[in-house]
Write a protein that holds these residues in place. Sequence first.
Motif, PDB file in Angstrom:
ATOM      1  N   VAL A 111      51.290  19.234   8.677  1.00 36.77           N
ATOM      2  CA  VAL A 111      51.698  18.278  10.097  1.00 36.77           C
ATOM      3  C   VAL A 111      52.606  18.440  10.633  1.00 36.77           C
ATOM      4  O   VAL A 111      52.554  18.194  11.790  1.00 36.77           O
ATOM      5  CB  VAL A 111      51.403  17.036   9.073  1.00 36.77           C
ATOM      6  CG1 VAL A 111      51.912  16.175   8.721  1.00 36.77           C
ATOM      7  CG2 VAL A 111      51.089  16.394  10.978  1.00 36.77           C
ATOM      8  N   ALA A 112      53.639  18.741  10.148  1.00 35.23           N
ATOM      9  CA  ALA A 112      54.759  18.701  10.372  1.00 35.23           C
ATOM     10  C   ALA A 112      55.465  20.199  11.490  1.00 35.23           C
ATOM     11  O   ALA A 112      56.128  19.836  11.991  1.00 35.23           O
ATOM     12  CB  ALA A 112      56.347  19.531   9.303  1.00 35.23           C
ATOM     13  N   PHE A 113      54.273  20.961  11.441  1.00 38.14           N
ATOM     14  CA  PHE A 113      54.570  21.895  12.642  1.00 38.14           C
ATOM     15  C   PHE A 113      54.276  21.468  13.767  1.00 38.14           C
ATOM     16  O   PHE A 113      54.997  21.369  14.493  1.00 38.14           O
ATOM     17  CB  PHE A 113      52.622  22.310  12.465  1.00 38.14           C
ATOM     18  CG  PHE A 113      53.046  23.802  13.204  1.00 38.14           C
ATOM     19  CD1 PHE A 113      53.647  24.925  13.637  1.00 38.14           C
ATOM     20  CD2 PHE A 113      51.793  23.080  14.267  1.00 38.14           C
ATOM     21  CE1 PHE A 113      53.204  25.351  14.569  1.00 38.14           C
ATOM     22  CE2 PHE A 113      51.171  24.422  15.425  1.00 38.14           C
ATOM     23  CZ  PHE A 113      52.420  25.000  15.882  1.00 38.14           C
ATOM     24  N   LEU A 114      53.163  20.414  14.056  1.00 32.35           N
ATOM     25  CA  LEU A 114      52.959  19.773  15.040  1.00 32.35           C
ATOM     26  C   LEU A 114      54.253  18.802  15.444  1.00 32.35           C
ATOM     27  O   LEU A 114      54.924  18.559  16.830  1.00 32.35           O
ATOM     28  CB  LEU A 114      52.109  18.187  15.430  1.00 32.35           C
ATOM     29  CG  LEU A 114      50.632  19.549  15.177  1.00 32.35           C
ATOM     30  CD1 LEU A 114      49.797  18.009  15.172  1.00 32.35           C
ATOM     31  CD2 LEU A 114      50.595  19.880  16.188  1.00 32.35           C
ATOM     32  N   GLU A 115      55.430  17.689  14.492  1.00 29.70           N
ATOM     33  CA  GLU A 115      56.055  16.914  14.578  1.00 29.70           C
ATOM     34  C   GLU A 115      57.394  18.014  15.463  1.00 29.70           C
ATOM     35  O   GLU A 115      58.804  17.860  15.925  1.00 29.70           O
ATOM     36  CB  GLU A 115      56.879  16.516  13.377  1.00 29.70           C
ATOM     37  CG  GLU A 115      55.803  15.197  12.628  1.00 29.70           C
ATOM     38  CD  GLU A 115      55.538  14.970  11.367  1.00 29.70           C
ATOM     39  OE1 GLU A 115      57.230  15.312  11.335  1.00 29.70           O
ATOM     40  OE2 GLU A 115      55.714  13.601  11.276  1.00 29.70           O
ATOM     41  N   GLU A 116      57.757  19.172  14.380  1.00 30.38           N
ATOM     42  CA  GLU A 116      58.605  19.710  14.652  1.00 30.38           C
ATOM     43  C   GLU A 116      58.703  21.057  16.146  1.00 30.38           C
ATOM     44  O   GLU A 116      59.613  20.372  16.770  1.00 30.38           O
ATOM     45  CB  GLU A 116      58.562  21.498  13.987  1.00 30.38           C
ATOM     46  CG  GLU A 116      59.283  20.921  12.489  1.00 30.38           C
ATOM     47  CD  GLU A 116      58.631  22.110  11.381  1.00 30.38           C
ATOM     48  OE1 GLU A 116      58.394  23.200  11.881  1.00 30.38           O
ATOM     49  OE2 GLU A 116      59.446  21.772  10.103  1.00 30.38           O
ATOM     50  N   GLY A 117      57.583  21.301  16.500  1.00 29.79           N
ATOM     51  CA  GLY A 117      57.383  21.512  17.893  1.00 29.79           C
ATOM     52  C   GLY A 117      57.753  20.629  18.546  1.00 29.79           C
ATOM     53  O   GLY A 117      58.435  21.091  19.471  1.00 29.79           O
ATOM     54  N   VAL A 118      57.385  19.340  18.728  1.00 27.66           N
ATOM     55  CA  VAL A 118      57.631  17.972  19.833  1.00 27.66           C
ATOM     56  C   VAL A 118      59.513  18.143  19.914  1.00 27.66           C
ATOM     57  O   VAL A 118      59.601  17.763  20.968  1.00 27.66           O
ATOM     58  CB  VAL A 118      57.262  16.659  19.422  1.00 27.66           C
ATOM     59  CG1 VAL A 118      57.542  15.881  19.896  1.00 27.66           C
ATOM     60  CG2 VAL A 118      55.845  16.334  19.572  1.00 27.66           C
TER      61      VAL A 118
END
Length: 734
Positions: A111-118
Amino acid sequence: MATAALASERESDYLSQLTMAAARYANRTERREKNQSALETRGPLYADAPERVEKRLARLGADWAMIRAIQRTPTEPASSAGSTLQLPPEAFTSEVLGLERLIGRNNLTPVAFLEEGVQVSRSVGRITINGPGGGHGTGFMVSPSLLLTNNHVLRGMEEASRSEVAFAFQDGIDGSPLVPAVFQLEPLRFFVTDRALDYSLVAVAPRGVQGEALSSFGRLVLSEAEGKVVVGEFVNIIQHPRGEPKQIALRENQVVDVLERFLHYESDTREGSSGSAVFNDQWEVVALHHSAVPKIDAEGRPLSIDGTVWRPETGEQRLAWRANEGVRISRVLRALHEAPLSGEAARLRDEVFTTGLAPSPRESAAPMPPSDGRPTRPRTDGSQAQAQEQTHAADGTVQLTIPLRITLGFDTPMSSQAALVAPLSALAPTSKAPPQPPPTGRPDVVAAVEKDVDAALINHRLTQELPYYDRTADFAARDAYYAHIGTGDGDGLRRALAMLLTDTHEPQPRYKPMRLVYPWVDLHKDGRLHSIYSGRDFSAEELIQADAAVAKARLARVQELLLQESTAGPAEFEAEFDALEASMPFNCEHVVPQSWFAKKEPMRGDLHHLFACEVGCNSFRGNFPYFDFPDFDEAVRDACGMRESVGFEPQEGKGVVARATLYFLLRYPGQVGDAAREFPEDRLPILLRWHESEAVTEYELHRNAAISEIQGNRNPLIDHPEWAREIDFTGVWS
């Protein structure tokens, strides 16, 4: 110039861009079809060039051993943990999930993938060109002061001087628009452009029109290293299509071809997306999006969606798309390096490259703004502008820049209880002064060693599920491998085998015993590593941890050397590093000593002649050539064997080392034997006697099969022991 004329010039430039992109795409049809066939039948690891795939795996902290283990592990319906691999819960790491996704076994991502994208999206803004010939594009910050976009978005200084960039021009999580922060561009302070690579780099005002701090929007760290993406992977594009609020084309954008300067990928981008950052799944910038690839007619003219010839005045929304094209970011950086700049302009340009180890997006991008859209206060620790003195190469080694560049392969991992294998007191730095911590902002390269440990242990854990040796499958692979090799002519057989071993040696792994030798390749059937010379056994974890301690101790000593004032030149530094490596060896033996081939690759990393060997035996043998002592059985000797000035005879493994050495002579003719202390031709009978006196074991068959899967080639002396007397080896010394 009149507005109509400016608009016409911009439309002409865009049409030219489309036409060239379409031509490049058309010229690569055959290559792209081969890529697609490989993707459908074997997956991304086999669709791109082997050297690119190896660099990609190294950048992901993985290697062929781990990949092959995952590929060969049986699957079952997804468990509650979400993975198709039959692994215990503690094995579900982001690395394993990422590799499963890469080879098409699982589409899960942390889920960190989405956080990093933001976080990385903060540095992407909408460009507006005001006045005559105006329009919109996308750009992104690549240093504290500079914004990157396309040449066809900002063609010159005059156009850039009447342009602005808006960050946070997007909707908030409640669906309402945020308040964007608008900054003027300052081309008089810095402007570099390149029409062929379609990039423009321009300075941005440090304060927005409402006083906002530019630094609060961070920057995207760029890397020249290759290995950021391969054919078949998916990319992500953050963009302002048609000047609209910020949007993202997420993951379903497959790279279909890699050209020398460009990437081709399928994605959903629209007009206004020019100048967008193209990211891999680790949120590293891999390309600068610059053009769609349109469908064309027989004369190469772009087509509209209704099949008619497209004209700029009909609008970009009417174009019929086939794919998209981005400029490889490594090529943009290479061109920027070569730009003839001086003074303040050169200093600003250099800030793009003062990145060291690229931090994660969480570290490099500024925090999200509050819900009212106002940017947060900029950081005051100066870390964004901190120049770094270390970089990671694509193959996972660490480079330290001194008066010369020396690459240290910390090819092993974590801290250790290595006293059994190499006393830690012997590994400590020799200087009286304790190691100094790196300067503030310098990346922690010890963490790279720890990451290698984690990967090695994952490798080892995954391989526990594999059969130790599949005789039926291996014999079939052996027969296919030598299908075109004929016997009868000794010199012809030697030449044919030398060519086969060279042609099939892909990929060519670098020297990484912790990652490639200990976890799987060199294991015996009892699941343990046995020293090649003494026969003493160790667990894979023991040697992994022991080598990690060595790597860390080497690093500490390197840091000391860098901190000491010295006027030593390149030769002196190289001598220091050679001495350092000799005094702190890994628990791995090259049966053909590294000094005989000047530590060059691919010889240094060739797995066929690498074996587990405790440092005591490794050092005892040194670089002495093998020798057969007449009184070996009666002599008082070390547990590792017997050594005199004429050579070294091992206590164990004579047949194994003989076959490994004979392989090396076939694979690398002319590389050894030209110095007095190297293996001379008159000692060939020793190797042949050892080979014939000790039959090939299941351990060697396992090694040969495992190495074949990793680096492609095989050892003919293991597969066909009878060829030893048929091959005319005399040509290997010429």
